[in-house]
Scaffold this motif. Structure first.
Motif, mmCIF file in Angstrom:
data_model
loop_
_atom_site.group_PDB
_atom_site.id
_atom_site.type_symbol
_atom_site.label_atom_id
_atom_site.label_comp_id
_atom_site.label_asym_id
_atom_site.label_seq_id
_atom_site.Cartn_x
_atom_site.Cartn_y
_atom_site.Cartn_z
ATOM 1 N N GLY A 121 0.825 -1.216 0.000
ATOM 2 C CA GLY A 121 0.000 0.000 0.000
ATOM 3 C C GLY A 121 0.852 1.256 0.000
ATOM 4 O O GLY A 121 0.560 2.226 -0.718
ATOM 5 N N LEU A 122 1.922 1.248 0.771
ATOM 6 C CA LEU A 122 2.818 2.410 0.804
ATOM 7 C C LEU A 122 3.535 2.606 -0.528
ATOM 8 O O LEU A 122 3.662 3.734 -1.015
ATOM 9 N N LEU A 123 3.987 1.502 -1.135
ATOM 10 C CA LEU A 123 4.647 1.617 -2.433
ATOM 11 C C LEU A 123 3.669 2.110 -3.493
ATOM 12 O O LEU A 123 4.012 2.950 -4.323
ATOM 13 N N PHE A 124 2.448 1.619 -3.446
ATOM 14 C CA PHE A 124 1.426 2.068 -4.391
ATOM 15 C C PHE A 124 1.211 3.578 -4.258
ATOM 16 O O PHE A 124 1.176 4.296 -5.260
ATOM 17 N N ASP A 125 1.094 4.059 -3.034
ATOM 18 C CA ASP A 125 0.925 5.499 -2.813
ATOM 19 C C ASP A 125 2.130 6.280 -3.322
ATOM 20 O O ASP A 125 1.982 7.349 -3.924
ATOM 21 N N ASP A 126 3.323 5.738 -3.090
ATOM 22 C CA ASP A 126 4.534 6.401 -3.579
ATOM 23 C C ASP A 126 4.555 6.462 -5.100
ATOM 24 O O ASP A 126 4.967 7.466 -5.688
ATOM 25 N N LEU A 127 4.108 5.392 -5.751
ATOM 26 C CA LEU A 127 4.024 5.402 -7.214
ATOM 27 C C LEU A 127 3.028 6.449 -7.692
ATOM 28 O O LEU A 127 3.287 7.162 -8.664
ATOM 29 N N CYS A 128 1.896 6.536 -7.007
ATOM 30 C CA CYS A 128 0.887 7.550 -7.369
ATOM 31 C C CYS A 128 1.448 8.960 -7.185
ATOM 32 O O CYS A 128 1.231 9.831 -8.029
ATOM 33 N N ASP A 129 2.178 9.172 -6.106
ATOM 34 C CA ASP A 129 2.769 10.489 -5.842
ATOM 35 C C ASP A 129 3.838 10.845 -6.869
ATOM 36 O O ASP A 129 4.014 12.016 -7.204
ATOM 37 N N ALA A 130 4.560 9.848 -7.365
ATOM 38 C CA ALA A 130 5.665 10.094 -8.290
ATOM 39 C C ALA A 130 5.217 10.218 -9.742
ATOM 40 O O ALA A 130 5.984 10.683 -10.575
ATOM 41 N N SER A 131 3.978 9.838 -10.035
ATOM 42 C CA SER A 131 3.502 9.847 -11.420
ATOM 43 C C SER A 131 2.686 11.093 -11.714
ATOM 44 O O SER A 131 2.007 11.632 -10.837
ATOM 45 N N GLN A 132 2.741 11.500 -12.957
ATOM 46 C CA GLN A 132 1.956 12.656 -13.409
ATOM 47 C C GLN A 132 0.460 12.352 -13.363
ATOM 48 O O GLN A 132 -0.333 13.208 -13.034
ATOM 49 N N ASP A 133 0.103 11.125 -13.742
ATOM 50 C CA ASP A 133 -1.300 10.727 -13.737
ATOM 51 C C ASP A 133 -1.401 9.225 -13.471
ATOM 52 O O ASP A 133 -0.390 8.521 -13.437
ATOM 53 N N TYR A 134 -2.615 8.767 -13.296
ATOM 54 C CA TYR A 134 -2.812 7.375 -12.917
ATOM 55 C C TYR A 134 -2.406 6.401 -14.018
ATOM 56 O O TYR A 134 -2.006 5.275 -13.740
ATOM 57 N N SER A 135 -2.465 6.832 -15.265
ATOM 58 C CA SER A 135 -2.048 5.930 -16.347
ATOM 59 C C SER A 135 -0.557 5.603 -16.233
ATOM 60 O O SER A 135 -0.131 4.510 -16.596
ATOM 61 N N GLY A 136 0.241 6.529 -15.723
ATOM 62 C CA GLY A 136 1.658 6.265 -15.486
ATOM 63 C C GLY A 136 1.868 5.195 -14.434
ATOM 64 O O GLY A 136 2.758 4.352 -14.549
ATOM 65 N N VAL A 137 1.038 5.230 -13.399
ATOM 66 C CA VAL A 137 1.092 4.206 -12.349
ATOM 67 C C VAL A 137 0.731 2.850 -12.943
ATOM 68 O O VAL A 137 1.417 1.857 -12.704
ATOM 69 N N GLN A 138 -0.330 2.823 -13.728
ATOM 70 C CA GLN A 138 -0.756 1.562 -14.325
ATOM 71 C C GLN A 138 0.302 0.989 -15.269
ATOM 72 O O GLN A 138 0.541 -0.214 -15.276
ATOM 73 N N THR A 139 0.957 1.849 -16.033
ATOM 74 C CA THR A 139 2.014 1.397 -16.935
ATOM 75 C C THR A 139 3.175 0.804 -16.144
ATOM 76 O O THR A 139 3.680 -0.277 -16.468
ATOM 77 N N GLU A 140 3.589 1.515 -15.108
ATOM 78 C CA GLU A 140 4.692 1.050 -14.254
ATOM 79 C C GLU A 140 4.355 -0.304 -13.627
ATOM 80 O O GLU A 140 5.170 -1.231 -13.639
ATOM 81 N N LEU A 141 3.147 -0.404 -13.091
ATOM 82 C CA LEU A 141 2.755 -1.655 -12.439
ATOM 83 C C LEU A 141 2.589 -2.784 -13.439
ATOM 84 O O LEU A 141 2.943 -3.927 -13.139
ATOM 85 N N GLN A 142 2.073 -2.491 -14.623
ATOM 86 C CA GLN A 142 1.911 -3.549 -15.620
ATOM 87 C C GLN A 142 3.257 -4.128 -16.023
ATOM 88 O O GLN A 142 3.393 -5.342 -16.204
ATOM 89 N N GLN A 143 4.269 -3.281 -16.130
ATOM 90 C CA GLN A 143 5.619 -3.773 -16.425
ATOM 91 C C GLN A 143 6.110 -4.697 -15.311
ATOM 92 O O GLN A 143 6.703 -5.743 -15.571
ATOM 93 N N LEU A 144 5.857 -4.292 -14.061
ATOM 94 C CA LEU A 144 6.233 -5.136 -12.928
ATOM 95 C C LEU A 144 5.470 -6.458 -12.973
ATOM 96 O O LEU A 144 6.068 -7.530 -12.834
ATOM 97 N N PHE A 145 4.159 -6.396 -13.180
ATOM 98 C CA PHE A 145 3.346 -7.614 -13.185
ATOM 99 C C PHE A 145 3.771 -8.561 -14.305
ATOM 100 O O PHE A 145 3.809 -9.780 -14.114
ATOM 101 N N ASP A 146 4.091 -8.021 -15.485
ATOM 102 C CA ASP A 146 4.545 -8.861 -16.596
ATOM 103 C C ASP A 146 5.848 -9.571 -16.243
ATOM 104 O O ASP A 146 6.006 -10.755 -16.516
#
Length: 137
Positions: free
Chosen positions: A51-76
């Motif tokens: 949860g903390l890492l997710f929040d940090d990703l949201c804080d570091a990204s310009q928009d939520y699509s950036g978070v989703q892209t980052e996480l999708q790369q991790l999940f793949d």
């Protein structure tokens, strides 16, 4: 106080791969006295840090699509990885955010059976958070 003790205060003291690491994990109550994994504690820890890492990703990204892209790369990458590799991929996420690996995760890193299980819970919770529509509001 001796020089070694003084020097250790400035950086991480000791090593998660040394003989005392399992005892530290027992004191954190991630292992039982007999050395088995305390699943409830490990799950709670994984969910907290995911949860903390997710929040940090949201804080570091310009928009939520950036978070989703980052996480999708991790999940793949995680989908093709062994349990220990999954743990290392999580550690790389902290590096990508220029963050120090949190101490509990640092200590888990020296125990492969805990690291793999922790990574599984962490990733499952990240996937759950990534699918949560509340975040986009």
């Amino acid at each position: 106080m001796n020089e070694t003790t003084n020097n250790c205060r400035a950086s991480r003291a000791h090593n998660p791969f040394d003989d005392g690491a399992r005892e530290r994990l027992r004191r954190m109550e991630l292992l039982t006295e007999t050395g088995s994994i305390k699943a409830s504690a490990l799950i709670a820890l994984a969910h907290t840090f995911a949860g903390l890492l997710f929040d940090d990703l949201c804080d570091a990204s310009q928009d939520y699509s950036g978070v989703q892209t980052e996480l999708q790369q991790l999940f793949d990458a995680v989908d093709r990885a062994e349990p220990r590799q999954k743990f290392l991929l999580l550690c790389l996420q902290y590096d990508r955010l220029s963050q120090v690996l949190p101490d509990p995760i640092w200590w888990i890193s020296g125990t492969p059976e805990i690291a793999g299980e922790f990574a599984g819970h962490f990733i499952r919770h990240l996937k759950k958070l990534n699918c949560c529509e509340e975040v986009v509001r």
